[in-house]
Design an enzyme around this catalytic site. Structure first.
Site: not given
Ligand code: RB5
Length: 150
Positions: A67, A98, A133
């Site tokens: 993520t 910023h 900023h």
């Molecule tokens: C791995 O499964 C996942 O948790 C990692 O890549 C990440 O997204 C964590 O923030």
């Protein structure tokens, strides 16, 4: 320009794509791993990249996990690091203009290759706007200085 790049297993494929994109753009890239899709822990890559950027061994860092959240949480523990999680172009723009971000984090399970390249290009092209900023970024630096002297 010299960039430090790292990922965990979930960001590995996108890291490889971004690395090639940077190299073909004539940018020097040092890969801090991971080097396969085998399960790996994002702090093991975020800390070395963030520390190398904080020591000014690199101009910027790029960190990719599933993520981008784990990478950004970890990198922001390192003094002097302003890691920005940008999975879209607007935040990529603002994080430079910023926030003077010095580490870009993305989610390999969130953004596709085309968008990731556009985010990286935008992020590298944009410049910190300073002014109001600058005052805000300075407050973060002042906090870090105080917190680390305790
Ligand atoms: C791995 O499964 C996942 O948790 C990692 O890549 C990440 O997204 C964590 O923030």
């Amino acid at each position: 320009m010299k960039i430090a790049i790292g990922s965990d297993h979930a960001g590995f494929k996108l890291k490889e794509t971004v690395k090639e994109f940077l190299k073909t753009s004539g940018i020097e890239v040092i890969d801090f791993g991971t080097h396969s899709e085998e399960s790996a822990d994002y702090p093991d890559f975020a800390f070395p990249v963030a520390e190398a950027v904080a020591k000014k061994e690199f101009d910027f860092g790029i960190l990719i996990c599933g993520t981008g959240i784990g990478m950004s949480i970890t990198a922001n523990k390192v003094a002097g690091i302003r890691a920005a999680l940008c999975n879209d172009l607007f935040t990529a723009n603002c994080s430079k203009e910023h926030n003077d971000a010095n580490v870009l984090c993305m989610g390999g399970r969130i953004v596709g290759e085309g968008l990731a390249k556009a985010i990286v290009q935008t992020w590298l092209e944009r410049k910190f706007q300073g002014g109001r900023h600058e005052r805000r970024v300075k407050k973060i630096e002042e906090y870090e200085t105080k917190a680390h002297s305790n």
